[in-house]
Motif scaffolding. Structure first.
Motif, PDB file in Angstrom:
ATOM      1  N   PHE A  99       0.832  -1.208   0.000  1.00 32.51           N
ATOM      2  CA  PHE A  99       0.000   0.000   0.000  1.00 32.51           C
ATOM      3  C   PHE A  99       0.866   1.256   0.000  1.00 32.51           C
ATOM      4  N   ASP A 100       1.840   1.309   0.904  1.00 36.72           N
ATOM      5  CA  ASP A 100       2.706   2.486   0.995  1.00 36.72           C
ATOM      6  C   ASP A 100       3.471   2.705  -0.305  1.00 36.72           C
ATOM      7  N   ALA A 101       3.920   1.611  -0.898  1.00 43.17           N
ATOM      8  CA  ALA A 101       4.660   1.723  -2.159  1.00 43.17           C
ATOM      9  C   ALA A 101       3.769   2.267  -3.262  1.00 43.17           C
ATOM     10  N   ALA A 102       2.516   1.834  -3.290  1.00 41.83           N
ATOM     11  CA  ALA A 102       1.583   2.296  -4.317  1.00 41.83           C
ATOM     12  C   ALA A 102       1.269   3.775  -4.141  1.00 41.83           C
ATOM     13  N   VAL A 103       1.069   4.203  -2.887  1.00 42.52           N
ATOM     14  CA  VAL A 103       0.783   5.616  -2.624  1.00 42.52           C
ATOM     15  C   VAL A 103       1.950   6.491  -3.069  1.00 42.52           C
ATOM     16  N   ALA A 104       3.179   6.013  -2.850  1.00 42.61           N
ATOM     17  CA  ALA A 104       4.374   6.789  -3.189  1.00 42.61           C
ATOM     18  C   ALA A 104       4.759   6.689  -4.663  1.00 42.61           C
ATOM     19  N   ASP A 105       4.214   5.721  -5.360  1.00 42.21           N
ATOM     20  CA  ASP A 105       4.571   5.486  -6.763  1.00 42.21           C
ATOM     21  C   ASP A 105       4.016   6.603  -7.648  1.00 42.21           C
ATOM     22  N   PRO A 106       4.865   7.297  -8.417  1.00 42.07           N
ATOM     23  CA  PRO A 106       4.388   8.355  -9.312  1.00 42.07           C
ATOM     24  C   PRO A 106       3.331   7.867 -10.306  1.00 42.07           C
ATOM     25  N   GLN A 107       3.383   6.590 -10.655  1.00 43.71           N
ATOM     26  CA  GLN A 107       2.408   6.072 -11.610  1.00 43.71           C
ATOM     27  C   GLN A 107       0.990   6.064 -11.026  1.00 43.71           C
ATOM     28  N   THR A 108       0.871   5.956  -9.715  1.00 46.46           N
ATOM     29  CA  THR A 108      -0.444   6.007  -9.085  1.00 46.46           C
ATOM     30  C   THR A 108      -1.048   7.393  -9.255  1.00 46.46           C
ATOM     31  N   ARG A 109      -0.250   8.409  -8.993  1.00 44.33           N
ATOM     32  CA  ARG A 109      -0.711   9.789  -9.190  1.00 44.33           C
ATOM     33  C   ARG A 109      -1.000  10.046 -10.673  1.00 44.33           C
ATOM     34  N   GLU A 110      -0.150   9.521 -11.543  1.00 45.72           N
ATOM     35  CA  GLU A 110      -0.353   9.734 -12.975  1.00 45.72           C
ATOM     36  C   GLU A 110      -1.685   9.149 -13.429  1.00 45.72           C
TER      37      GLU A 110
END
Length: 227
Positions: A172-183
């Motif tokens: 979960f933390d990795a996904a939140v921090a992943d720029p691709q999630t924001r993109e």
């Protein structure tokens, strides 16, 4: 006599009149041609501005998948938007009543005036990547009154929600921090903006903006679409 000479008996005044008429006709034709070119250019510009925007994409998050789909309802939403929270019971009713034939899709559209709308969207998308999209969406609306309109980040509150749902927190933390999630979220925003979405919630039914004055009208439009 040259080929441009007028017939015998034609006066200079008559020749002048015919020349003026000819110039006027030519000017009118040129104006029409230019106007047509400008209009075509405007249409091309609009098409380019849309940038291939889509009301729904293949990877859009699904709230409810109809087993016998006849229509698709898409909602552009903001988890910090009070109107979205108010609309949720109605959307749930549509899912219950027409879920056999109506697929309901969510598109992220966090508004810049909401401090935690992007944080909430990131948390929901991170949960979605572990198959918990709807439970996290529900949790956001259930608790919105507690964290909405805050002037400080509520990312840790949303992380607590993820723990309560039993998510793998490293993932979960990795996904939140992943720029691709924001993109991914920003792609939804870009689609919405190109489709002239200016506020939330905004609904599209089978690609067309739902423009109704009452919930009764909305329900009637849905009923007609799944007949």
């Amino acid at each position: 006599m040259s080929s441009t000479s007028m017939k015998p008996g034609t006066s200079r005044a008559q020749r002048t009149v015919w020349i003026v008429i000819g110039v006027a006709v030519l000017a009118m034709v040129l104006t029409m041609v230019i106007a047509s070119m400008v209009q075509a250019d405007k249409q091309e510009t609009l098409a380019v501005d849309a940038g291939g925007a889509q009301v729904v994409r293949e990877d859009s998050r699904i709230i409810s998948q109809a087993p016998q789909e006849k229509a698709v309802l898409v909602e552009f939403l903001d988890f910090e938007c009070e109107a979205c929270r108010a609309a949720k019971p109605f959307v749930d009713d549509l899912k219950e009543e027409y879920g056999q034939n109506l697929t309901i899709v969510a598109r992220y559209f966090p508004l810049p005036g909401h401090m935690n709308s992007m944080n909430a969207a990131l948390a929901v998308e991170a949960a979605a990547q572990q198959g918990q999209f709807v439970p996290m969406l529900d949790r956001m609306y259930e608790t919105q009154a507690d964290w909405g309109e805050a002037s400080e980040s509520k990312a840790e509150v949303f992380r607590d929600f993820a723990q309560e749902l039993g998510l793998d927190m490293v993932t979960f933390d990795a996904a939140v921090a992943d720029p691709q999630t924001r993109e991914r979220i920003e792609r939804d925003v870009a689609d919405g903006t190109a489709l002239q979405v200016t506020g939330t919630p905004t609904f599209f039914l089978d690609g067309e903006l739902v423009d109704v004055a009452t919930l009764e009208e909305f329900r009637s439009v849905i009923a007609d679409s799944v007949e």
